[in-house]
Enzyme design. Sequence first.
Site, PDB file in Angstrom:
ATOM      1  N   ARG A  65       0.841  -1.162  -0.093  1.00 50.42           N
ATOM      2  CA  ARG A  65       0.022  -0.060  -0.170  1.00 50.42           C
ATOM      3  C   ARG A  65       1.034   1.247  -0.067  1.00 50.42           C
ATOM      4  O   ARG A  65       0.480   2.219  -0.610  1.00 50.42           O
ATOM      5  CB  ARG A  65      -0.699   0.113   1.155  1.00 50.42           C
ATOM      6  CG  ARG A  65      -2.021   1.198   1.211  1.00 50.42           C
ATOM      7  CD  ARG A  65      -2.926   1.105   2.357  1.00 50.42           C
ATOM      8  NE  ARG A  65      -3.975   1.960   2.163  1.00 50.42           N
ATOM      9  CZ  ARG A  65      -4.258   2.722   3.238  1.00 50.42           C
ATOM     10  NH1 ARG A  65      -3.622   2.754   4.377  1.00 50.42           N
ATOM     11  NH2 ARG A  65      -5.234   3.771   3.220  1.00 50.42           N
ATOM     12  N   HIS A  69       0.639   4.632  -2.469  1.00 46.88           N
ATOM     13  CA  HIS A  69       0.428   5.772  -2.119  1.00 46.88           C
ATOM     14  C   HIS A  69       1.688   6.805  -2.117  1.00 46.88           C
ATOM     15  O   HIS A  69       1.379   8.202  -2.331  1.00 46.88           O
ATOM     16  CB  HIS A  69       0.124   6.082  -0.457  1.00 46.88           C
ATOM     17  CG  HIS A  69      -1.379   5.566  -0.132  1.00 46.88           C
ATOM     18  ND1 HIS A  69      -1.889   5.763   1.220  1.00 46.88           N
ATOM     19  CD2 HIS A  69      -2.349   4.738  -0.657  1.00 46.88           C
ATOM     20  CE1 HIS A  69      -3.077   5.192   1.245  1.00 46.88           C
ATOM     21  NE2 HIS A  69      -3.225   4.509   0.155  1.00 46.88           N
ATOM     22  N   HIS A 196      -6.161  -5.541  -2.826  1.00 48.99           N
ATOM     23  CA  HIS A 196      -6.746  -5.913  -1.544  1.00 48.99           C
ATOM     24  C   HIS A 196      -6.975  -7.288  -1.190  1.00 48.99           C
ATOM     25  O   HIS A 196      -7.584  -7.718  -0.317  1.00 48.99           O
ATOM     26  CB  HIS A 196      -8.120  -5.093  -1.595  1.00 48.99           C
ATOM     27  CG  HIS A 196      -7.875  -3.609  -1.734  1.00 48.99           C
ATOM     28  ND1 HIS A 196      -8.831  -2.624  -1.666  1.00 48.99           N
ATOM     29  CD2 HIS A 196      -6.825  -2.774  -1.453  1.00 48.99           C
ATOM     30  CE1 HIS A 196      -8.487  -1.346  -1.635  1.00 48.99           C
ATOM     31  NE2 HIS A 196      -7.135  -1.595  -1.449  1.00 48.99           N
TER      32      HIS A 196
HETATM   33  C1  HEM Z   1      -8.858   2.022  -6.106  1.00 40.11           C
HETATM   34  C2  HEM Z   1      -8.669   2.913  -5.050  1.00 40.11           C
HETATM   35  C3  HEM Z   1      -8.300   2.448  -3.776  1.00 40.11           C
HETATM   36  C4  HEM Z   1      -9.097   2.937  -2.412  1.00 40.11           C
HETATM   37  C5  HEM Z   1     -10.143   3.615  -2.343  1.00 40.11           C
HETATM   38  C6  HEM Z   1      -8.354   2.087  -1.425  1.00 40.11           C
HETATM   39  C7  HEM Z   1      -8.519   2.464  -0.134  1.00 40.11           C
HETATM   40  C8  HEM Z   1      -7.923   1.579   1.155  1.00 40.11           C
HETATM   41  C9  HEM Z   1      -8.325   1.750   2.296  1.00 40.11           C
HETATM   42  C10 HEM Z   1      -9.401   2.692   2.891  1.00 40.11           C
HETATM   43  C11 HEM Z   1      -7.618   0.693   2.931  1.00 40.11           C
HETATM   44  C12 HEM Z   1      -7.688   0.574   4.552  1.00 40.11           C
HETATM   45  C13 HEM Z   1      -7.040   1.528   5.094  1.00 40.11           C
HETATM   46  C14 HEM Z   1      -7.336   1.830   6.623  1.00 40.11           C
HETATM   47  O1  HEM Z   1      -8.492   1.480   7.143  1.00 40.11           O
HETATM   48  O2  HEM Z   1      -6.307   1.996   7.686  1.00 40.11           O
HETATM   49  C15 HEM Z   1      -6.878  -0.002   2.114  1.00 40.11           C
HETATM   50  C16 HEM Z   1      -5.700  -0.774   2.381  1.00 40.11           C
HETATM   51  C17 HEM Z   1      -4.971  -1.456   1.314  1.00 40.11           C
HETATM   52  N1  HEM Z   1      -4.762  -0.913   0.046  1.00 40.11           N
HETATM   53 FE1  HEM Z   1      -6.041   0.186  -0.777  1.00 40.11          FE
HETATM   54  N2  HEM Z   1      -7.133   1.239  -2.193  1.00 40.11           N
HETATM   55  C18 HEM Z   1      -7.297   1.529  -3.146  1.00 40.11           C
HETATM   56  C19 HEM Z   1      -6.213   0.971  -4.094  1.00 40.11           C
HETATM   57  C20 HEM Z   1      -5.260   0.233  -3.780  1.00 40.11           C
HETATM   58  C21 HEM Z   1      -4.274  -0.168  -4.748  1.00 40.11           C
HETATM   59  C22 HEM Z   1      -3.815   0.439  -6.150  1.00 40.11           C
HETATM   60  C23 HEM Z   1      -2.956  -0.676  -3.872  1.00 40.11           C
HETATM   61  C24 HEM Z   1      -2.003  -1.397  -4.335  1.00 40.11           C
HETATM   62  C25 HEM Z   1      -1.559  -1.731  -5.737  1.00 40.11           C
HETATM   63  C26 HEM Z   1      -3.919  -0.861  -2.544  1.00 40.11           C
HETATM   64  C27 HEM Z   1      -3.193  -1.610  -1.662  1.00 40.11           C
HETATM   65  C28 HEM Z   1      -3.926  -1.781  -0.428  1.00 40.11           C
HETATM   66  C29 HEM Z   1      -3.478  -2.966   0.610  1.00 40.11           C
HETATM   67  C30 HEM Z   1      -2.345  -3.856   0.320  1.00 40.11           C
HETATM   68  C31 HEM Z   1      -4.196  -2.540   1.763  1.00 40.11           C
HETATM   69  C32 HEM Z   1      -4.070  -3.025   3.163  1.00 40.11           C
HETATM   70  C33 HEM Z   1      -3.030  -2.323   3.838  1.00 40.11           C
HETATM   71  C34 HEM Z   1      -2.614  -2.903   5.396  1.00 40.11           C
HETATM   72  O3  HEM Z   1      -3.190  -4.060   5.704  1.00 40.11           O
HETATM   73  O4  HEM Z   1      -1.807  -2.179   6.060  1.00 40.11           O
HETATM   74  N3  HEM Z   1      -5.095  -0.191  -2.654  1.00 40.11           N
HETATM   75  N4  HEM Z   1      -6.887   0.722   0.686  1.00 40.11           N
END
Ligand code: HEM
Length: 329
Positions: A65, A69, A196
């Site tokens: 993630r 970002h 995800h």
């Molecule tokens: C399409 C738009 C996206 C949105 C709106 C989004 C939103 C989010 C949100 C809200 C979380 C949880 C954060 C929290 O509650 O602390 C999350 C977690 C995560 N996102 Fe996304 N995300 C998106 C795209 C992506 C992309 C493109 C990637 C990587 C290529 C990604 C990788 C991750 C990963 C791996 C997690 C888990 C992180 C953890 O467990 O620490 N996301 N995302």
Amino acid sequence: MRLQVILGIVLVMGAKLTLPQYLAQPNSLRKGFYAESCPELEKIVYNVMREAVQARPRDAASILRLFFHDCFVQGCDGSILLDDEPGFQGEKGAVPNKNSARAFYVIDFIKSSVEAFCPGVVSCADILALASRDAVVLTNGPYWDVFLGRKDARKGSLSLANSSIPNPASNLTTLVSMFQAQGLSSEDLVVLSGAHTIGFARCTNFKQRLYNQSGTHKPDPNLSFPALLEMKKGCPPFGADNNTHSLDKSPFLFDTSYFEGLVQRAALLNSDQVLQSTIGSPTTSLVESLANDQTAFFDKFPLAMIKMGNISPLTGSKGEIRRNCRVRN
Ligand code: HEM
Ligand SMILES: *[C@@H]1O[C@H](CO)[C@@H](O)[C@H](O)[C@H]1NC(C)=O
Ligand SMILES: *[C@@H]1O[C@H](CO)[C@@H](O)[C@H](O)[C@H]1NC(C)=O
Ligand SMILES: *[C@@H]1O[C@H](CO)[C@@H](O)[C@H](O)[C@H]1NC(C)=O
Ligand SMILES: *[C@@H]1O[C@H](CO)[C@@H](O)[C@H](O)[C@H]1NC(C)=O
Ligand SMILES: *[C@@H]1O[C@H](CO)[C@@H](O)[C@H](O)[C@H]1NC(C)=O
């Protein structure tokens, strides 16, 4: 004659260019950028990542993630890694990062291990790109060669971090246009959202989806019922904002269950569900095909990551090689 031969070879090679090589053309990133200056680099990154993920499995997701970002805010330039200091505001306090972006210590540990072998050579931006690939490999996902040669930014942008990283309440139109603004297609949006398949989210980010969603995006009351009940257990309508739930049913495994969950209308985030359940959208069929085809997902994910990794890198004389990923030299 000689020229013709050379041209012929160039054409043949051109025809054989694989997609990842083609995608790397827009800038000067390349495989093996550190082959001579830091030959042990990829081994060092992998070993630290393996230890981190063994000890704290969620770190794989958190690192992946961070790369997203980083790339969505003024390009893949390590800007997210910078700490705030007096007179300098980084991106860690931005809405999408605050209380949420994590596992920075892993990058610090990789950086100091790399510096011990080849000081002043490898950028933090490239370390994050490599660590993200390894995060995927270490959770049973696909391998790919990472294009390298990024430099580190001397500034961050809190306002871009606030405005360029999508919010989980976004509808599909907004998600598509935010990805388009980065040069990424709606197919890239679906494939990259497949990240995800690992990791967790906080209740504050899926409460609205659990209790207040309507229309086609509403969690399916039948199919997803056990999953829904479990999600609601740790995330009541009020409070408990920091409680976490996995983004799919196997948060430490890079597999197709994220897409299967979307098809069952059991996605955790609104921004995940809308990829599948927005009426008339071409993304629906892609979600459905990836849910049934791990080979296709594993073919497409690396290409999309390479494309995301190509967003506006600093190369050549631009930027610097940070000594410490948290501070500018
Ligand atoms: C399409 C738009 C996206 C949105 C709106 C989004 C939103 C989010 C949100 C809200 C979380 C949880 C954060 C929290 O509650 O602390 C999350 C977690 C995560 N996102 Fe996304 N995300 C998106 C795209 C992506 C992309 C493109 C990637 C990587 C290529 C990604 C990788 C991750 C990963 C791996 C997690 C888990 C992180 C953890 O467990 O620490 N996301 N995302
Ligand atoms: C959530 O956790 C952060 C630290 O990560 C803390 O500052 C905040 O107060 C917590 N919020 C609640 C509602 O417990
Ligand atoms: C970013 O968002 C936070 C929270 O809404 C706000 O406090 C901060 O002023 C914003 N900063 C910029 C530069 O947009
Ligand atoms: C999507 O969200 C944006 C911003 O909130 C809004 O302006 C737009 O009308 C929404 N589009 C659809 C199709 O719901
Ligand atoms: C649901 O939506 C209503 C109206 O917008 C709002 O007042 C309420 O706080 C929301 N509840 C949750 C749990 O999001
Ligand atoms: C859900 O289950 C109920 C009762 O078994 C049934 O009547 C209804 O048609 C089902 N709904 C869907 C969307 O399958």
